[in-house]
Design a protein around this motif. Structure first.
Motif, PDB file in Angstrom:
ATOM      1  N   VAL A 176       0.242   8.462   5.019  1.00 37.42           N
ATOM      2  CA  VAL A 176       1.266  10.214   5.656  1.00 37.42           C
ATOM      3  C   VAL A 176       0.657  11.338   5.518  1.00 37.42           C
ATOM      4  N   GLY A 177      -0.445  11.641   4.931  1.00 32.90           N
ATOM      5  CA  GLY A 177      -1.311  12.922   5.293  1.00 32.90           C
ATOM      6  C   GLY A 177      -1.589  13.243   3.572  1.00 32.90           C
ATOM      7  N   CYS A 184      -8.736  -2.091   0.362  1.00 34.42           N
ATOM      8  CA  CYS A 184      -7.376  -1.438   0.571  1.00 34.42           C
ATOM      9  C   CYS A 184      -6.864  -0.985   1.580  1.00 34.42           C
ATOM     10  N   ILE A 185      -7.526   0.136   0.884  1.00 29.72           N
ATOM     11  CA  ILE A 185      -6.356   1.946   1.237  1.00 29.72           C
ATOM     12  C   ILE A 185      -7.088   1.258   2.591  1.00 29.72           C
ATOM     13  N   ASP A 186      -7.874   1.536   3.682  1.00 27.86           N
ATOM     14  CA  ASP A 186      -8.445   0.779   4.307  1.00 27.86           C
ATOM     15  C   ASP A 186      -7.063   0.544   5.015  1.00 27.86           C
ATOM     16  N   LYS A 187      -6.690  -0.640   4.874  1.00 25.60           N
ATOM     17  CA  LYS A 187      -5.814  -1.324   5.464  1.00 25.60           C
ATOM     18  C   LYS A 187      -4.246  -0.363   5.243  1.00 25.60           C
ATOM     19  N   ALA A 188      -4.397   0.088   4.310  1.00 24.69           N
ATOM     20  CA  ALA A 188      -3.086   0.480   4.071  1.00 24.69           C
ATOM     21  C   ALA A 188      -2.933   1.349   4.280  1.00 24.69           C
ATOM     22  N   MET A 189      -4.240   2.414   5.279  1.00 20.18           N
ATOM     23  CA  MET A 189      -4.109   3.567   5.890  1.00 20.18           C
ATOM     24  C   MET A 189      -4.037   3.008   7.901  1.00 20.18           C
ATOM     25  N   MET A 190      -4.163   1.924   7.919  1.00 17.25           N
ATOM     26  CA  MET A 190      -3.364   1.618   9.095  1.00 17.25           C
ATOM     27  C   MET A 190      -1.737   0.531   9.482  1.00 17.25           C
ATOM     28  N   ILE A 191      -1.416   0.531   8.154  1.00 13.82           N
ATOM     29  CA  ILE A 191      -0.287  -0.139   8.376  1.00 13.82           C
ATOM     30  C   ILE A 191       1.058   0.784  10.015  1.00 13.82           C
ATOM     31  N   ILE A 225      11.904  13.794   3.247  1.00 13.30           N
ATOM     32  CA  ILE A 225      12.257  12.888   2.360  1.00 13.30           C
ATOM     33  C   ILE A 225      11.738  11.819   2.256  1.00 13.30           C
ATOM     34  N   MET A 226      11.391  10.812   3.345  1.00 12.05           N
ATOM     35  CA  MET A 226      10.696   9.837   3.325  1.00 12.05           C
ATOM     36  C   MET A 226       8.968   9.641   3.172  1.00 12.05           C
ATOM     37  N   HIS A 227       8.124  11.155   3.490  1.00 15.72           N
ATOM     38  CA  HIS A 227       7.100  10.767   2.482  1.00 15.72           C
ATOM     39  C   HIS A 227       6.937  11.432   1.448  1.00 15.72           C
ATOM     40  N   ALA A 228       7.944  12.100   0.628  1.00 22.90           N
ATOM     41  CA  ALA A 228       8.137  12.440  -0.802  1.00 22.90           C
ATOM     42  C   ALA A 228       8.700  10.617  -1.749  1.00 22.90           C
ATOM     43  N   VAL A 262      -3.146   4.135  -3.486  1.00 26.96           N
ATOM     44  CA  VAL A 262      -3.749   5.346  -2.712  1.00 26.96           C
ATOM     45  C   VAL A 262      -3.531   5.289  -1.412  1.00 26.96           C
ATOM     46  N   GLY A 263      -3.683   4.001  -0.340  1.00 28.90           N
ATOM     47  CA  GLY A 263      -3.743   4.000   1.022  1.00 28.90           C
ATOM     48  C   GLY A 263      -2.095   4.285   1.734  1.00 28.90           C
ATOM     49  N   ILE A 264      -0.837   4.326   0.644  1.00 23.58           N
ATOM     50  CA  ILE A 264       0.201   4.619   1.189  1.00 23.58           C
ATOM     51  C   ILE A 264       0.251   6.317   1.789  1.00 23.58           C
TER      52      ILE A 264
END
Length: 292
Positions: A135-136, A194-201, A14-17, A129-131
């Motif tokens: 979550v894969g 921002c994609i790379d940064k968001a992926m490292m949150i 649910i969180m991933h959705a 896109v990054g977030i």
């Protein structure tokens, strides 16, 4: 136990959705509220759809939907069924959000400044896109090829996104003026960053390496006061050629100040090296701490 695991799995899905939907909504706002009104060239499925729209009279949202379905099939082949679960949501959610934003007056023409539009378009697209990547999953469309390439090579996702976007940006050159091209480049650079940064949150931690004459006292302090594990590193000093031990510890940002204060109390002459690290896995981070 089984029911608890099943419940946790459902909550995680649910969180991933929610994250996938949020990412697609941010992406749609970046494209439809900022890039399109400012006539800025964009990357991804939206950019390809703009090019297609110059030859075939089809709406942006419909064209994006077709591209997403084709990319979905590629994702199923190369990235597996689990990946497809999140991508199916994106495949249909992004075109729907594009249509929703386009028909919502309060979300259109938010600024007349093209530079501001390029910056916000890039930031919103990149974060969106990054977030989802975080979550894969994927936002679908032409975000899937970079994930496929990243899976089979060591090339960062953001770098591949740059390359794909540049190709799509070049394809739009005949249909826009020079300013639209230049602002589009700014958009693509900000988006990839921002994609790379968001992926490292949530993945950023601090690695501290301490060279001291009192390594045992430092390790006891780290265990008892900082509540972190520590590792001895066998080293040889450069000037005196003396074999000794350094202490390495990984902690959160909020623990760094306390750790440095305690180090100074134990050994004011300690040599301390601090580095930012990402994706720390293991006991105390992704696994429960040991009750010492």
């Amino acid at each position: 136990m089984y029911n608890q695991l099943r419940q946790n799995r459902i909550l995680r899905l649910i969180m991933h959705a929610i994250i996938v939907l949020t990412g697609n909504f941010l992406l749609a706002i970046g494209v439809q509220s900022f890039a399109i009104p400012a006539k800025i060239i964009v990357g991804g499925a939206s950019g390809m759809s703009i090019v297609i729209g110059h030859f075939i009279p089809v709406s942006l949202s419909y064209s994006v939907l077709v591209i997403n379905i084709v990319a979905l099939i590629l994702g199923l082949i190369f990235l597996g069924k689990r990946f497809i679960v999140g991508t199916i949501v994106s495949t249909f959610a992004f075109p729907l959000f594009l249509e929703f934003v386009a028909k919502t007056p309060s979300l259109n023409n938010l600024t007349n400044d093209r530079l501001l539009a390029a910056m916000f378009a890039g930031a919103l697209q990149g974060i969106g896109v990054g977030i989802v990547f975080r979550v894969g999953y994927s936002t679908g469309g032409l975000d899937i090829p970079p994930l496929i390439i990243n899976k089979y090579t060591s090339i960062p996702v953001g770098t591949v996104v740059y390359i794909v976007d540049i190709i799509i940006l070049l394809a739009q050159i005949p249909f826009v003026n020079m300013e639209g091209i230049l602002y589009g480049i700014i958009n693509a650079i900000i988006s990839g960053y921002c994609i790379d940064k968001a992926m490292m949150i949530g993945e950023s931690n601090i690695q501290v390496t301490i060279i001291s004459t009192k390594p045992e006292e430092l390790v006891d302090m780290i265990f008892n006061e900082i509540d972190r594990g520590a590792t001895y590193l066998n080293i040889t000093t450069g000037y005196f050629k003396k074999d000794t031990k350094a202490v390495m510890v990984v902690c959160s940002r909020r623990q760094v100040t306390k750790l440095q204060e305690r180090i100074q109390k134990i050994d004011p002459n300690a040599f301390v090296i601090t580095n930012e690290v990402h994706s720390v896995k293991g006991r105390g981070f992704t696994l429960p701490s040991i009750d010492l």
